[in-house]
Design an enzyme around this catalytic site. Structure first.
Site, PDB file in Angstrom:
ATOM      1  N   CYS A   1       0.809  -1.230   0.000  1.00 49.25           N
ATOM      2  CA  CYS A   1       0.000   0.000   0.000  1.00 49.25           C
ATOM      3  C   CYS A   1       0.839   1.274   0.000  1.00 49.25           C
ATOM      4  CB  CYS A   1      -0.961   0.005   1.177  1.00 49.25           C
ATOM      5  SG  CYS A   1      -2.235  -1.259   1.009  1.00 49.25           S
TER       6      CYS A   1
ATOM      7  N   HIS B   1      -3.404   7.332   2.860  1.00 47.32           N
ATOM      8  CA  HIS B   1      -3.826   6.054   2.273  1.00 47.32           C
ATOM      9  C   HIS B   1      -5.210   5.669   2.808  1.00 47.32           C
ATOM     10  CE1 HIS B   1      -3.870   2.054   0.805  1.00 47.32           C
ATOM     11  NE2 HIS B   1      -3.743   1.501   1.995  1.00 47.32           N
TER      12      HIS B   1
ATOM     13  N   ASN C   1     -10.282   0.344  -0.346  1.00 41.73           N
ATOM     14  CA  ASN C   1      -8.822   0.397  -0.372  1.00 41.73           C
ATOM     15  C   ASN C   1      -8.327  -0.094  -1.740  1.00 41.73           C
ATOM     16  OD1 ASN C   1      -6.073   0.042  -0.069  1.00 41.73           O
ATOM     17  ND2 ASN C   1      -6.209  -1.144   1.826  1.00 41.73           N
TER      18      ASN C   1
HETATM   19  O1  UT7 Z   1      -3.994  -1.150   3.282  1.00 41.09           O
HETATM   20  C1  UT7 Z   1      -3.097  -1.425   4.315  1.00 41.09           C
HETATM   21  C2  UT7 Z   1      -3.418  -2.500   5.155  1.00 41.09           C
HETATM   22  N1  UT7 Z   1      -4.728  -2.717   5.652  1.00 41.09           N
HETATM   23  C3  UT7 Z   1      -5.254  -2.012   6.671  1.00 41.09           C
HETATM   24  O2  UT7 Z   1      -4.752  -0.996   7.070  1.00 41.09           O
HETATM   25  C4  UT7 Z   1      -6.470  -2.587   7.321  1.00 41.09           C
HETATM   26  C5  UT7 Z   1      -6.303  -2.579   8.818  1.00 41.09           C
HETATM   27  N2  UT7 Z   1      -7.344  -3.266   9.552  1.00 41.09           N
HETATM   28  C6  UT7 Z   1      -8.626  -2.897   9.565  1.00 41.09           C
HETATM   29  O3  UT7 Z   1      -9.023  -1.993   8.861  1.00 41.09           O
HETATM   30  C7  UT7 Z   1      -9.568  -3.574  10.529  1.00 41.09           C
HETATM   31  O4  UT7 Z   1      -8.803  -4.369  11.414  1.00 41.09           O
HETATM   32  C8  UT7 Z   1     -10.664  -4.453   9.871  1.00 41.09           C
HETATM   33  C9  UT7 Z   1     -11.638  -3.558   9.145  1.00 41.09           C
HETATM   34  C10 UT7 Z   1     -10.044  -5.446   8.913  1.00 41.09           C
HETATM   35  C11 UT7 Z   1     -11.415  -5.196  10.949  1.00 41.09           C
HETATM   36  O5  UT7 Z   1     -11.960  -4.272  11.875  1.00 41.09           O
HETATM   37  P1  UT7 Z   1     -11.740  -4.468  13.431  1.00 41.09           P
HETATM   38  O6  UT7 Z   1     -12.441  -3.365  14.109  1.00 41.09           O
HETATM   39  O7  UT7 Z   1     -10.267  -4.609  13.701  1.00 41.09           O
HETATM   40  O8  UT7 Z   1     -12.515  -5.817  13.693  1.00 41.09           O
HETATM   41  P2  UT7 Z   1     -11.992  -7.134  14.420  1.00 41.09           P
HETATM   42  O9  UT7 Z   1     -11.215  -7.967  13.475  1.00 41.09           O
HETATM   43  O10 UT7 Z   1     -11.389  -6.758  15.755  1.00 41.09           O
HETATM   44  O11 UT7 Z   1     -13.372  -7.847  14.717  1.00 41.09           O
HETATM   45  C12 UT7 Z   1     -14.338  -7.279  15.623  1.00 41.09           C
HETATM   46  C13 UT7 Z   1     -15.595  -8.106  15.541  1.00 41.09           C
HETATM   47  C14 UT7 Z   1     -15.354  -9.611  15.689  1.00 41.09           C
HETATM   48  O12 UT7 Z   1     -16.458 -10.171  16.354  1.00 41.09           O
HETATM   49  P3  UT7 Z   1     -16.407 -10.466  17.938  1.00 41.09           P
HETATM   50  O13 UT7 Z   1     -15.263 -11.415  18.119  1.00 41.09           O
HETATM   51  O14 UT7 Z   1     -16.185  -9.150  18.586  1.00 41.09           O
HETATM   52  O15 UT7 Z   1     -17.743 -11.048  18.196  1.00 41.09           O
HETATM   53  C15 UT7 Z   1     -15.303 -10.091  14.267  1.00 41.09           C
HETATM   54  O16 UT7 Z   1     -15.622 -11.453  14.147  1.00 41.09           O
HETATM   55  O17 UT7 Z   1     -16.227  -7.948  14.265  1.00 41.09           O
HETATM   56  C16 UT7 Z   1     -16.352  -9.218  13.616  1.00 41.09           C
HETATM   57  N3  UT7 Z   1     -16.117  -9.012  12.189  1.00 41.09           N
HETATM   58  C17 UT7 Z   1     -17.080  -8.715  11.312  1.00 41.09           C
HETATM   59  N4  UT7 Z   1     -18.400  -8.575  11.446  1.00 41.09           N
HETATM   60  C18 UT7 Z   1     -19.119  -8.262  10.358  1.00 41.09           C
HETATM   61  C19 UT7 Z   1     -14.911  -9.028  11.551  1.00 41.09           C
HETATM   62  N5  UT7 Z   1     -15.105  -8.752  10.236  1.00 41.09           N
HETATM   63  C20 UT7 Z   1     -16.426  -8.547  10.069  1.00 41.09           C
HETATM   64  C21 UT7 Z   1     -17.239  -8.236   8.964  1.00 41.09           C
HETATM   65  N6  UT7 Z   1     -18.555  -8.094   9.154  1.00 41.09           N
HETATM   66  N7  UT7 Z   1     -16.716  -8.035   7.725  1.00 41.09           N
END
Ligand code: UT7
Length: 329
Positions: free
Chosen positions: A116, A256, A286
């Protein structure tokens, strides 16, 4: 004799027609519009659907848009850099094909890959050629067909990424406009948290690897998120400090577009008001190497000569950094 600086003098962009909305994603994986919007800021992204068309198709269209708008003769372009994490193929430069297709027949060309941060690092590379005094027209394109390596059953990645391309032309400037300063970093210990292995030289092409989706992006979102928030903010703050800039001096933040919460955190650290923060993640998601030039593409009509822009990016590798640039037109 005044020092030559490297200025952006033209911008182009291209987005494929197909719009993949959060509502459609709801039918593909266990997710919902409310979660995606509140956690990432994304409402929709563009996908290049046509069979057999790859990143070069996006890059060629963005470059042709720039050429048509600026009226430059492509035969005057001396170098074409395609910043991308998704080249058309493993070997045979995507940039060489792109350059030939756009009529840049006198240019040399190559691809630049830093996930990225590819476009940000490409800005540094392009600027050095101009500053050397040897080159007068360098075309930098950021293009990615991320959909080629997305597993549309993996909700941790498929909701974030989209396809697109943006292009900028770098030319010499003797008014002190253009690229002013940069602080670029990398840390290879981060590569396990964001990667697509299959097709690489360390990983054999096997049917098992294919069945395990190793050709697709894997991301440990939480770890990437934490690193992105702290590192993108750190480098942006440092660029401001060492150029004696405060929030009032800055016209724009071009960060970004990976997650709105990461962009907001960077803006907060440098005390920048929302209206100075370029944002189009809601429309495109993204697009990896294309996010920064697509911000310029969308905001071009609002930019004024002399505007002070802080660029920032963070991506796989890990790679990250910040660039301070004065807008030239
Ligand atoms: O481009 C350069 C590199 N990429 C980035 O910079 C991306 C960086 N990361 C992120 O943007 C975020 O970590 C994500 C958007 C990928 C995920 O968001 P998050 O707030 O970190 O979510 P998480 O992985 O901590 O998950 C929180 C909750 C979980 O449920 P529980 O365990 O709290 O019940 C996940 O299972 O949200 C759940 N979850 C979802 N729910 C609905 C994870 N993905 C999804 C989804 N839809 N797509």
């Amino acid at each position: 004799m005044s020092k030559i600086s490297a200025a952006i003098t033209a911008v182009g962009g291209y987005l494929p027609d197909y719009v993949l909305t959060n509502q459609v994603l709801e039918t593909m994986v266990d997710t919902n519009d409310e979660w995606i919007t509140s956690r990432t800021g994304i409402k929709e992204r563009r996908i290049l659907k046509e069979e057999g068309k790859g990143t070069s198709f996006l890059a060629i269209n963005a470059a042709q848009d720039l050429i048509a708008k600026s009226g430059i003769n492509p035969e005057e372009i001396e170098l074409v850099i395609v910043a991308t994490a998704t080249p058309d193929m493993k070997a045979a430069s995507t940039a060489a094909y792109t350059a030939t297709q756009i009529g840049a027949t006198n240019a040399f060309s190559y691809d630049l890959e830093a996930a990225c941060s590819s476009f940000l690092f490409g800005m540094s590379t392009a600027a050095r050629y101009i500053e050397s005094g040897r080159y007068k027209k360098v075309l930098l394109i950021g293009a990615d067909k991320n959909s080629s390596m997305i597993n549309y059953k993996d909700r941790a990645t498929c909701i974030i990424f989209g396809d697109g391309a943006g292009a900028v032309l770098f030319e010499p400037n003797n008014e002190g406009l253009g690229l002013q300063d940069e602080y670029l970093r990398s840390d290879g210990s981060g590569r396990e948290f964001l990667q697509a292995k299959f097709g690489g030289s360390s990983y054999k092409t096997t049917t098992d690897a294919l069945e395990n989706n190793e050709h697709c992006i894997f991301q440990d979102g939480k770890t990437v998120f934490k690193n992105a928030v702290s590192k993108m903010a750190d480098v942006s703050e440092r660029i401001l400090q060492r150029n004696n800039l405060n929030n009032d001096d800055i016209s724009w933040l071009a960060a970004h577009q990976a997650n709105k919460r990461i962009i907001d955190a960077t803006a907060k650290r440098i005390n920048l008001e929302d209206k100075k923060v370029m944002m189009n993640i809601q429309k495109y998601g993204n697009t990896t190497s294309a996010t920064l030039p697509l911000l310029l593409y969308d905001y071009e009509s609002k930019l004024k000569k002399g505007d002070k822009i802080i660029f920032a990016a963070f991506g796989g590798g890990f790679t990250w950094g910040s660039i301070y640039l004065k807008w030239a037109y």
